[in-house]
Design a protein around this motif. Sequence first.
Motif, PDB file in Angstrom:
ATOM      1  N   MET A   1       0.829  -1.198   0.000  1.00 55.08           N
ATOM      2  CA  MET A   1       0.000   0.000   0.000  1.00 55.08           C
ATOM      3  C   MET A   1       0.865   1.250   0.000  1.00 55.08           C
ATOM      4  O   MET A   1       1.869   1.316   0.693  1.00 55.08           O
ATOM      5  CB  MET A   1      -0.832   0.062   1.299  1.00 55.08           C
ATOM      6  N   LYS A   2       0.412   2.244  -0.736  1.00 58.43           N
ATOM      7  CA  LYS A   2       1.000   3.570  -0.604  1.00 58.43           C
ATOM      8  C   LYS A   2       0.101   4.366   0.345  1.00 58.43           C
ATOM      9  O   LYS A   2      -1.116   4.430   0.117  1.00 58.43           O
ATOM     10  CB  LYS A   2       1.031   4.270  -1.954  1.00 58.43           C
ATOM     11  N   VAL A   3       0.709   4.936   1.360  1.00 58.90           N
ATOM     12  CA  VAL A   3      -0.083   5.597   2.398  1.00 58.90           C
ATOM     13  C   VAL A   3       0.244   7.080   2.460  1.00 58.90           C
ATOM     14  O   VAL A   3       1.408   7.472   2.310  1.00 58.90           O
ATOM     15  CB  VAL A   3       0.183   4.937   3.779  1.00 58.90           C
ATOM     16  N   LEU A   4      -0.770   7.880   2.680  1.00 61.93           N
ATOM     17  CA  LEU A   4      -0.591   9.317   2.896  1.00 61.93           C
ATOM     18  C   LEU A   4      -1.008   9.641   4.329  1.00 61.93           C
ATOM     19  O   LEU A   4      -2.121   9.307   4.743  1.00 61.93           O
ATOM     20  CB  LEU A   4      -1.462  10.109   1.908  1.00 61.93           C
ATOM     21  N   VAL A   5      -0.105  10.261   5.073  1.00 63.36           N
ATOM     22  CA  VAL A   5      -0.437  10.714   6.423  1.00 63.36           C
ATOM     23  C   VAL A   5      -0.621  12.230   6.355  1.00 63.36           C
ATOM     24  O   VAL A   5       0.274  12.944   5.883  1.00 63.36           O
ATOM     25  CB  VAL A   5       0.677  10.346   7.432  1.00 63.36           C
ATOM     26  N   VAL A   6      -1.774  12.707   6.801  1.00 70.67           N
ATOM     27  CA  VAL A   6      -2.058  14.147   6.749  1.00 70.67           C
ATOM     28  C   VAL A   6      -1.731  14.778   8.096  1.00 70.67           C
ATOM     29  O   VAL A   6      -2.204  14.323   9.140  1.00 70.67           O
ATOM     30  CB  VAL A   6      -3.545  14.394   6.397  1.00 70.67           C
ATOM     31  N   LEU A  55      -6.575  15.946  -2.136  1.00 66.84           N
ATOM     32  CA  LEU A  55      -7.236  15.019  -3.072  1.00 66.84           C
ATOM     33  C   LEU A  55      -6.394  14.831  -4.337  1.00 66.84           C
ATOM     34  O   LEU A  55      -6.169  13.701  -4.774  1.00 66.84           O
ATOM     35  CB  LEU A  55      -8.590  15.599  -3.486  1.00 66.84           C
ATOM     36  N   SER A  56      -5.906  15.942  -4.876  1.00 61.55           N
ATOM     37  CA  SER A  56      -5.079  15.844  -6.088  1.00 61.55           C
ATOM     38  C   SER A  56      -3.812  15.052  -5.795  1.00 61.55           C
ATOM     39  O   SER A  56      -3.390  14.221  -6.610  1.00 61.55           O
ATOM     40  CB  SER A  56      -4.633  17.210  -6.610  1.00 61.55           C
ATOM     41  N   LEU A  57      -3.228  15.319  -4.633  1.00 68.03           N
ATOM     42  CA  LEU A  57      -2.009  14.599  -4.262  1.00 68.03           C
ATOM     43  C   LEU A  57      -2.279  13.089  -4.189  1.00 68.03           C
ATOM     44  O   LEU A  57      -1.514  12.273  -4.727  1.00 68.03           O
ATOM     45  CB  LEU A  57      -1.510  15.120  -2.904  1.00 68.03           C
ATOM     46  N   ALA A  58      -3.386  12.725  -3.540  1.00 69.44           N
ATOM     47  CA  ALA A  58      -3.710  11.307  -3.378  1.00 69.44           C
ATOM     48  C   ALA A  58      -3.928  10.637  -4.733  1.00 69.44           C
ATOM     49  O   ALA A  58      -3.521   9.491  -4.951  1.00 69.44           O
ATOM     50  CB  ALA A  58      -4.950  11.150  -2.502  1.00 69.44           C
ATOM     51  N   ARG A  59      -4.543  11.371  -5.655  1.00 69.16           N
ATOM     52  CA  ARG A  59      -4.763  10.800  -6.989  1.00 69.16           C
ATOM     53  C   ARG A  59      -3.442  10.677  -7.738  1.00 69.16           C
ATOM     54  O   ARG A  59      -3.139   9.645  -8.317  1.00 69.16           O
ATOM     55  CB  ARG A  59      -5.705  11.695  -7.785  1.00 69.16           C
ATOM     56  N   GLU A  60      -2.670  11.754  -7.695  1.00 70.87           N
ATOM     57  CA  GLU A  60      -1.418  11.788  -8.450  1.00 70.87           C
ATOM     58  C   GLU A  60      -0.460  10.688  -7.988  1.00 70.87           C
ATOM     59  O   GLU A  60       0.187  10.025  -8.789  1.00 70.87           O
ATOM     60  CB  GLU A  60      -0.776  13.173  -8.249  1.00 70.87           C
ATOM     61  N   LYS A  61      -0.386  10.474  -6.661  1.00 67.49           N
ATOM     62  CA  LYS A  61       0.563   9.481  -6.126  1.00 67.49           C
ATOM     63  C   LYS A  61      -0.066   8.090  -6.010  1.00 67.49           C
ATOM     64  O   LYS A  61       0.544   7.171  -5.482  1.00 67.49           O
ATOM     65  CB  LYS A  61       1.061   9.916  -4.738  1.00 67.49           C
ATOM     66  N   GLU A  62      -1.300   7.968  -6.445  1.00 68.40           N
ATOM     67  CA  GLU A  62      -2.032   6.685  -6.375  1.00 68.40           C
ATOM     68  C   GLU A  62      -2.020   6.100  -4.968  1.00 68.40           C
ATOM     69  O   GLU A  62      -1.617   4.967  -4.731  1.00 68.40           O
ATOM     70  CB  GLU A  62      -1.470   5.692  -7.403  1.00 68.40           C
ATOM     71  N   ILE A  63      -2.464   6.939  -4.040  1.00 68.78           N
ATOM     72  CA  ILE A  63      -2.482   6.563  -2.625  1.00 68.78           C
ATOM     73  C   ILE A  63      -3.596   5.538  -2.371  1.00 68.78           C
ATOM     74  O   ILE A  63      -4.729   5.721  -2.808  1.00 68.78           O
ATOM     75  CB  ILE A  63      -2.716   7.825  -1.753  1.00 68.78           C
ATOM     76  N   ASP A  64      -3.259   4.478  -1.634  1.00 68.11           N
ATOM     77  CA  ASP A  64      -4.251   3.442  -1.320  1.00 68.11           C
ATOM     78  C   ASP A  64      -4.974   3.719  -0.006  1.00 68.11           C
ATOM     79  O   ASP A  64      -6.062   3.203   0.233  1.00 68.11           O
ATOM     80  CB  ASP A  64      -3.558   2.076  -1.219  1.00 68.11           C
TER      81      ASP A  64
END
Length: 417
Positions: A1-6, A55-64
Amino acid sequence: MKVLVVGGGGREHAVVDALSRSPQVSKIYCAPGNAGIARQAECVPVKDTDVEGLLSLAREKEIDLTVVGPEAALVAGIVDRFREEGLRIFGPTKAAARIESSKEFAKDLMGRYGIPTAGYRAFDDYRKASEYVRSRPLPAVLKYDGLAAGKGVVIARTMEEADAALRDMLLDDKFGKGRVVVEDFLTGPEFSFMCFVSGRKVLPMVLAQDHKRAFDGDKGPNTGGMGAYSPLPFITAEDERYALEKVLQPTADAMVAEGCPFEGVLYGGLMKTPQGIKVIEFNARFGDPETEVVLPKLTSDLGAGISAILDGETPEFTWDESNATLGVVIASNGYPENVSKGARVPEIEVDEDSHVYYAGVASDEHGNLVANSGRVLLVETSAPDIKSAQDKVYAIIDKLELRGLFYRHDIGFKALK
Ligand code: AMP
Ligand code: GLY
């Protein structure tokens, strides 16, 4: 998984650190993160409240999977927007986050569902609030009804102090245009009980205690938190069961009944009063600095656990309960009222049982860390008991050269009395 922590504080660093131990996690981004977190995750300079940017970041980096730290992002509706767009995110919706963002919502919910808490009245008129406070015994507990990063609470020991606080909150709108909740004053040890929640499902974490006042001996103003530790010798297994069965579980159930089911981390700020355990506040997120001493004890996979919750499963979170953890915040002088930024932040060497979790740090042109807000970092360690964890953390911190920074010297003292 690619994860984004905000987020970009010590809490988010601890979440990033726990996720980095997860075999299922291949890549971690943090937005905005900070110069210290950048050593462990790829930081992207998007503000935590810039929902469309995230949102754009999550789409661009294909965040799971996106994990949200700060309340401000929740209140900005990040979870609602990500869900609308079909992106997986762990945190409560804006409606569910009202349990933190509106003291009145939380108080009203507790009142209606019989969840034990201090009696209260809410005011938006300075004169009426002032009259009410004058008619009651001191100390007066005054809470600004809105987000104030833990700083909108005043325990006034004199009428002058109470009056000054009411003026700040209702006449001068120091925190914004909000109401004030005046509460009964409770006494007893406080503790933080965080649970992973999804609808009626409540999965507890280990308990921790924060130190909210700025200076040693619980003196000085309330802050976001100056240090924490776990476990808590004065909270029995029976207390913990009571808190789960009479507070956290009924609250999760109440949120479902109210049509705003909670998903995310529900944080009960609780007090063990002579009349039983009562709620001081709820937060809709991981606590800071509690997370920095709780997640190091997690022995199961955080990424897999959160992911399973989002898939409707009931994962098992397991904890190392054989050790104590203790963390001390290093803050900029003047925090929380008049922060002086820019102090040089020394490099801190720690062993593998310890962590440095960075919060308000930036990088200067030479790549050195400098303080750029109130709480700068937290040093955490684990040891067989609280006293040895305390000794170990202070052995690390006391030898640092800290100019323009300060910390409390007594984190954990209530467990050692
Ligand atoms: P809060 O931000 O609501 O957690 O409040 C900050 C701190 O103020 C708490 O951690 C308590 O130490 C104190 N406090 C809040 N509410 C009460 C209360 N009703 N009685 C006594 N102390 C309180
Ligand atoms: N440590 C208190 C909080 O996170 O609000």
